[in-house]
Design an enzyme around this catalytic site. Sequence first.
Site, PDB file in Angstrom:
ATOM      1  CB  SER A   1      -0.862   0.000   1.264  1.00  0.00           C
ATOM      2  OG  SER A   1      -1.462   1.260   1.471  1.00  0.00           O
TER       3      SER A   1
ATOM      4  CE1 TYR B   1      -4.717  -1.844   5.046  1.00  0.00           C
ATOM      5  CE2 TYR B   1      -3.429   0.131   4.630  1.00  0.00           C
ATOM      6  CZ  TYR B   1      -4.155  -0.945   4.162  1.00  0.00           C
ATOM      7  OH  TYR B   1      -4.304  -1.122   2.800  1.00  0.00           O
TER       8      TYR B   1
HETATM    9  P1  NAD Z   1     -11.492  -6.064  -0.324  1.00  0.00           P
HETATM   10  O1  NAD Z   1     -12.152  -5.882   1.005  1.00  0.00           O
HETATM   11  O2  NAD Z   1     -12.280  -5.853  -1.563  1.00  0.00           O
HETATM   12  O3  NAD Z   1     -10.798  -7.489  -0.416  1.00  0.00           O
HETATM   13  C1  NAD Z   1     -10.153  -8.072   0.690  1.00  0.00           C
HETATM   14  C2  NAD Z   1     -10.098  -9.551   0.480  1.00  0.00           C
HETATM   15  O4  NAD Z   1      -9.473 -10.140   1.628  1.00  0.00           O
HETATM   16  C3  NAD Z   1     -11.494 -10.179   0.373  1.00  0.00           C
HETATM   17  O5  NAD Z   1     -11.469 -11.229  -0.552  1.00  0.00           O
HETATM   18  C4  NAD Z   1     -11.736 -10.718   1.775  1.00  0.00           C
HETATM   19  O6  NAD Z   1     -12.656 -11.785   1.821  1.00  0.00           O
HETATM   20  C5  NAD Z   1     -10.321 -11.172   2.108  1.00  0.00           C
HETATM   21  N1  NAD Z   1     -10.133 -11.382   3.536  1.00  0.00           N
HETATM   22  C6  NAD Z   1     -10.374 -10.536   4.559  1.00  0.00           C
HETATM   23  N2  NAD Z   1     -10.127 -11.144   5.730  1.00  0.00           N
HETATM   24  C7  NAD Z   1      -9.714 -12.403   5.432  1.00  0.00           C
HETATM   25  C8  NAD Z   1      -9.319 -13.505   6.218  1.00  0.00           C
HETATM   26  N3  NAD Z   1      -9.304 -13.470   7.557  1.00  0.00           N
HETATM   27  N4  NAD Z   1      -8.970 -14.655   5.572  1.00  0.00           N
HETATM   28  C9  NAD Z   1      -8.995 -14.729   4.220  1.00  0.00           C
HETATM   29  N5  NAD Z   1      -9.373 -13.698   3.433  1.00  0.00           N
HETATM   30  C10 NAD Z   1      -9.723 -12.557   4.046  1.00  0.00           C
HETATM   31  O7  NAD Z   1     -10.239  -5.068  -0.256  1.00  0.00           O
HETATM   32  P2  NAD Z   1      -9.167  -4.605  -1.356  1.00  0.00           P
HETATM   33  O8  NAD Z   1      -9.208  -3.124  -1.359  1.00  0.00           O
HETATM   34  O9  NAD Z   1      -9.292  -5.331  -2.630  1.00  0.00           O
HETATM   35  O10 NAD Z   1      -7.834  -5.004  -0.582  1.00  0.00           O
HETATM   36  C11 NAD Z   1      -6.949  -5.997  -1.034  1.00  0.00           C
HETATM   37  C12 NAD Z   1      -5.557  -5.641  -0.576  1.00  0.00           C
HETATM   38  O11 NAD Z   1      -5.177  -4.398  -1.156  1.00  0.00           O
HETATM   39  C13 NAD Z   1      -5.410  -5.475   0.934  1.00  0.00           C
HETATM   40  O12 NAD Z   1      -4.197  -6.037   1.368  1.00  0.00           O
HETATM   41  C14 NAD Z   1      -5.378  -3.979   1.096  1.00  0.00           C
HETATM   42  O13 NAD Z   1      -4.715  -3.583   2.258  1.00  0.00           O
HETATM   43  C15 NAD Z   1      -4.652  -3.570  -0.161  1.00  0.00           C
HETATM   44  N6  NAD Z   1      -4.814  -2.185  -0.560  1.00  0.00           N
HETATM   45  C16 NAD Z   1      -6.049  -1.693  -0.852  1.00  0.00           C
HETATM   46  C17 NAD Z   1      -6.156  -0.363  -1.220  1.00  0.00           C
HETATM   47  C18 NAD Z   1      -7.481   0.248  -1.546  1.00  0.00           C
HETATM   48  O14 NAD Z   1      -7.543   1.485  -1.647  1.00  0.00           O
HETATM   49  N7  NAD Z   1      -8.536  -0.514  -1.765  1.00  0.00           N
HETATM   50  C19 NAD Z   1      -5.027   0.456  -1.289  1.00  0.00           C
HETATM   51  C20 NAD Z   1      -3.788  -0.094  -0.981  1.00  0.00           C
HETATM   52  C21 NAD Z   1      -3.692  -1.408  -0.622  1.00  0.00           C
END
Ligand code: NAD
Length: 261
Positions: free
Chosen positions: A143, A156
Amino acid sequence: MTFHGKSALITGSTSGIGLAIARALAHEGADVMINGLGESNEIEEVRRSIERDYCVKALYSPANMANPHEVVAMVRQAEQAFESVDVLVNNAGVQYVAAVEELPPEKWDTIIAINLSAAFHTTRAAVPGMTARGWGRIINTASAHSLVASPFKSAYVAAKHGIAGLTKTVALEVATSGITVNCISPGYVWTPLVERQIPGTMKARGLSREQVINDVLLEAQPTKQFVTVDQVAALAVFLCSDAASQITGANLSMDGGWTSQ
Ligand code: NAD
């Protein structure tokens, strides 16, 4: 680019960025194991649609990334089903927005377990197989918060800084084994994870929903646009290609200029 004959395990891929990466790798011909939480009918439909759309094998693991035993069992299941895990994408992540003195200790533990420790357990389990085959790709979804901080996200930000360090360390350890290890650091990507943190940010900062979107989220991004899940997925696909074989230990920003400031 074709990944026929290769297999990929993508954690947290029932939604958002992980699902886009799983679809993009399947589009290139890789068999995929998806993982994550959610409604079982919907997950089964996602799994089937990947098989149908891309003519690959798609499996689902319900392993909880907060449970190290389930994490390791998932890697073993993928290795048995596909005979290898060639591409490992550590993507599962959760967020909790609160001032440090109001952050419940169990939320801290959960965020560190899912966003950081799970990647250690998968990597530890998958590296020997990749080393034996002389080829592997490990991609960690970090991130912008692996490089800079924002208030009210202590767990986080700590986890994401940690995964950037894990990435660099493992990259050095496996550098001569044909394995690359990198992290992708998106800025704000419009996914359920971002939507879910809006109420907490409204409360923590005393702002309206529109103010959170424009004055907090997009405020950080000079382009004033959200990153898309498909843009992140395209970078992940590139990192799996031969053209990217000399990119390792890198923390690749995709944040509309956020961390250049
Ligand atoms: P999202 O909520 O759409 O997806 C998260 C995924 O993780 C889902 O499939 C959820 O079911 C899974 N998950 C959550 N807890 C879990 C557990 N205990 N066991 C197994 N699976 C689990 O979120 P996203 O935005 O797609 O995030 C994905 C990654 O990207 C994360 O690591 C997040 O920190 C990172 N990220 C997101 C952003 C953003 O702006 N969306 C920015 C930077 C980094």
